[in-house]
Write a protein that holds these residues in place. Structure first.
Motif, PDB file in Angstrom:
ATOM      1  N   TRP A   1      19.611  46.069   2.199  1.00  0.00           N
ATOM      2  CA  TRP A   1      19.555  45.741   3.613  1.00  0.00           C
ATOM      3  C   TRP A   1      20.433  46.658   4.463  1.00  0.00           C
ATOM      4  CZ3 TRP A   1      16.060  42.246   5.326  1.00  0.00           C
ATOM      5  CH2 TRP A   1      15.482  41.421   4.348  1.00  0.00           C
ATOM      6  N   PHE A   2      20.931  47.738   3.858  1.00  0.00           N
ATOM      7  CA  PHE A   2      21.752  48.684   4.598  1.00  0.00           C
ATOM      8  C   PHE A   2      20.899  49.400   5.657  1.00  0.00           C
ATOM      9  CE2 PHE A   2      23.633  52.997   5.019  1.00  0.00           C
ATOM     10  CZ  PHE A   2      24.862  52.624   5.545  1.00  0.00           C
ATOM     11  N   MET A   3      21.335  49.367   6.904  1.00  0.00           N
ATOM     12  CA  MET A   3      20.659  50.013   8.036  1.00  0.00           C
ATOM     13  C   MET A   3      19.271  49.416   8.303  1.00  0.00           C
ATOM     14  SD  MET A   3      22.810  52.259   9.202  1.00  0.00           S
ATOM     15  CE  MET A   3      21.802  53.346  10.205  1.00  0.00           C
ATOM     16  N   VAL A   4      19.040  48.186   7.874  1.00  0.00           N
ATOM     17  CA  VAL A   4      17.756  47.523   8.116  1.00  0.00           C
ATOM     18  C   VAL A   4      17.943  46.536   9.257  1.00  0.00           C
ATOM     19  CG1 VAL A   4      15.947  46.067   7.159  1.00  0.00           C
ATOM     20  CG2 VAL A   4      17.039  47.800   5.725  1.00  0.00           C
ATOM     21  N   GLU A   5      17.177  46.695  10.305  1.00  0.00           N
ATOM     22  CA  GLU A   5      17.279  45.812  11.455  1.00  0.00           C
ATOM     23  C   GLU A   5      16.483  44.529  11.220  1.00  0.00           C
ATOM     24  OE1 GLU A   5      16.098  47.789  14.966  1.00  0.00           O
ATOM     25  OE2 GLU A   5      17.640  49.357  14.839  1.00  0.00           O
ATOM     26  N   GLU A   6      16.960  43.461  11.818  1.00  0.00           N
ATOM     27  CA  GLU A   6      16.296  42.166  11.682  1.00  0.00           C
ATOM     28  C   GLU A   6      14.921  42.196  12.349  1.00  0.00           C
ATOM     29  OE1 GLU A   6      17.280  37.440  12.542  1.00  0.00           O
ATOM     30  OE2 GLU A   6      18.591  39.027  13.306  1.00  0.00           O
ATOM     31  N   ASP A   7      13.933  41.574  11.690  1.00  0.00           N
ATOM     32  CA  ASP A   7      12.548  41.478  12.183  1.00  0.00           C
ATOM     33  C   ASP A   7      11.841  42.835  12.252  1.00  0.00           C
ATOM     34  OD1 ASP A   7      12.846  38.742  12.441  1.00  0.00           O
ATOM     35  OD2 ASP A   7      13.495  38.890  14.535  1.00  0.00           O
ATOM     36  N   SER A   8      12.393  43.839  11.581  1.00  0.00           N
ATOM     37  CA  SER A   8      11.713  45.133  11.545  1.00  0.00           C
ATOM     38  C   SER A   8      10.656  45.127  10.435  1.00  0.00           C
ATOM     39  CB  SER A   8      12.726  46.258  11.314  1.00  0.00           C
ATOM     40  OG  SER A   8      13.358  46.112  10.051  1.00  0.00           O
ATOM     41  N   GLU A   9       9.832  46.183  10.415  1.00  0.00           N
ATOM     42  CA  GLU A   9       8.806  46.293   9.373  1.00  0.00           C
ATOM     43  C   GLU A   9       9.441  46.411   8.001  1.00  0.00           C
ATOM     44  OE1 GLU A   9       5.659  45.906   9.682  1.00  0.00           O
ATOM     45  OE2 GLU A   9       5.774  45.591  11.851  1.00  0.00           O
ATOM     46  N   ARG A  10      10.555  47.133   7.915  1.00  0.00           N
ATOM     47  CA  ARG A  10      11.253  47.279   6.634  1.00  0.00           C
ATOM     48  C   ARG A  10      11.784  45.927   6.158  1.00  0.00           C
ATOM     49  NH1 ARG A  10      11.551  49.250   1.717  1.00  0.00           N
ATOM     50  NH2 ARG A  10      13.701  49.455   0.960  1.00  0.00           N
ATOM     51  N   ALA A  11      12.304  45.112   7.069  1.00  0.00           N
ATOM     52  CA  ALA A  11      12.809  43.795   6.692  1.00  0.00           C
ATOM     53  C   ALA A  11      11.681  42.900   6.187  1.00  0.00           C
ATOM     54  CB  ALA A  11      13.510  43.159   7.889  1.00  0.00           C
ATOM     55  N   LYS A  12      10.530  42.938   6.852  1.00  0.00           N
ATOM     56  CA  LYS A  12       9.391  42.131   6.404  1.00  0.00           C
ATOM     57  C   LYS A  12       8.901  42.585   5.040  1.00  0.00           C
ATOM     58  CE  LYS A  12       7.890  41.197  11.151  1.00  0.00           C
ATOM     59  NZ  LYS A  12       6.805  41.392  12.149  1.00  0.00           N
ATOM     60  N   GLU A  13       8.936  43.883   4.792  1.00  0.00           N
ATOM     61  CA  GLU A  13       8.494  44.406   3.499  1.00  0.00           C
ATOM     62  C   GLU A  13       9.428  43.975   2.384  1.00  0.00           C
ATOM     63  OE1 GLU A  13       7.656  48.743   1.375  1.00  0.00           O
ATOM     64  OE2 GLU A  13       8.013  48.614   3.549  1.00  0.00           O
TER      65      GLU A  13
END
Length: 328
Positions: A24-36
């Motif tokens: 979760w480093f540098m992953v913003e909340e509710d972003s596409e990366r977070a959903k993935e």
């Protein structure tokens, strides 16, 4: 031998601060990366970087202050529990009272009151012996002990612990003491911590909300708890981010920052009046005096003479006998 750790020994972490190897480093909340990541079954991380330990101890600043504050309440809490467990003062309110010649028996004392006071007293005695072996002896409260005596026994152990608190806080055993104080059980506890007992039988310390915001989260959710006894410190705790301090920290800065504004009793609407600014000295104005009109007599008018009384030759007044000096 004591161990020294850079992070809090209780595992406290900084919110939303992650190690570089954290998914979760540098992953913003509710972003596409977070959903993935959530679809892949990766558990969300609220922060994995540890909180830095306070200088000289193995606890972070928040744990250090909270643990010391709750420990300071333990003697009062034991006395509070003992006063409620006194069968001579207990009363029953769930049945209809009828007159009878039978003497009223004292109401039964709830078992959790006895268990909680015994667990807290054992905890204090066990940790007091760690710093002072001379306090070894009975671990719990004696049966039928009075409230004042229960407080004195608990306070004796408590003062020994607080006097050597920094030494205890720099040992790995401080994790066990923290659990005995701040651990909160779910449901009916198997053993009572200080937090468990305070949540069920809170002390009446009449806290208030501070006017100024929290220095950590900038929310106006700081609770000010006044000192319970003379010589105690007032404490400040944010209910949002768990920031905590007292009025002796930072040379008394927080005592001034969270001081209660006392409104002027004469000011309408609770408005605090600012002190009046000094003004230059002005001589007092004398009282008005009604002017007095002085009436002066007017000069007499010159007599008006008939035309025949003036000499046509020299234009002077004639003599009384009708003659003039010029002979006219």
């Amino acid at each position: 031998m004591t161990l020294r750790s850079e992070g809090c020994i209780r595992g406290c972490t900084l919110p939303d601060v992650h190690f570089a190897q954290c998914p979760w480093f540098m992953v913003e909340e509710d972003s596409e990366r977070a959903k993935e990541l959530l679809k892949q079954g990766v558990r969300p991380c609220g922060g994995c970087a540890p909180r830095v330990a306070r200088e000289g101890v193995m606890l972070c600043e928040g744990c250090y202050r909270r643990l010391r504050r709750l420990l300071g309440d333990t003697a009062d809490l034991i006395a509070h529990l003992r006063s409620q467990a006194d069968p001579l003062k207990a009363a029953v309110y769930d049945r209809v009272m009828v007159s009878s010649s039978r003497p009223e028996l004292p109401a039964p004392v709830p078992a959790d009151l006895i268990d909680a006071s015994q667990d807290l007293m054992r905890m204090l005695r066990d940790w007091a012996v760690v710093v002072d072996e001379g306090l070894a002896g009975r671990r719990g409260l004696a049966a039928g002990v009075e409230t004042a005596e229960a407080f004195d026994d608990a306070d004796l152990c408590l003062q020994a612990i607080l006097a050597d608190f920094d030494t205890l806080a720099n040992r790995v055993e401080i994790r066990d003491l923290s659990d005995a104080v701040v651990h909160r059980h779910v449901g009916d506890p198997e053993w009572w911590s200080v937090v468990d007992a305070l949540s069920k039988w809170p002390l009446d310390d009449q806290p208030r909300w501070a006017k100024n915001p929290c220095p950590e989260c900038d929310c106006k959710t700081v609770r000010v708890r006044p000192p319970r006894r003379k010589g105690d410190t007032a404490s400040y705790r944010c209910t949002t981010c768990e920031w905590e301090s007292d009025d002796r920290a930072d040379d008394g800065f927080w005592a001034e920052a969270f001081a209660e504004l006392i409104p002027d009793a004469d000011a309408p609407g609770g408005v605090v009046r600012a002190p009046a600014e000094p003004t230059a000295h002005v001589a007092p104005v004398p009282p008005a005096v009604r002017p007095v009109i002085v009436r002066k007599p007017l000069p007499p008018l010159a007599p008006q003479l008939p035309p025949s009384a003036v000499c046509p030759e020299c234009f002077t007044q004639r003599a009384v006998n009708g003659g003039c000096v010029c002979g006219g």
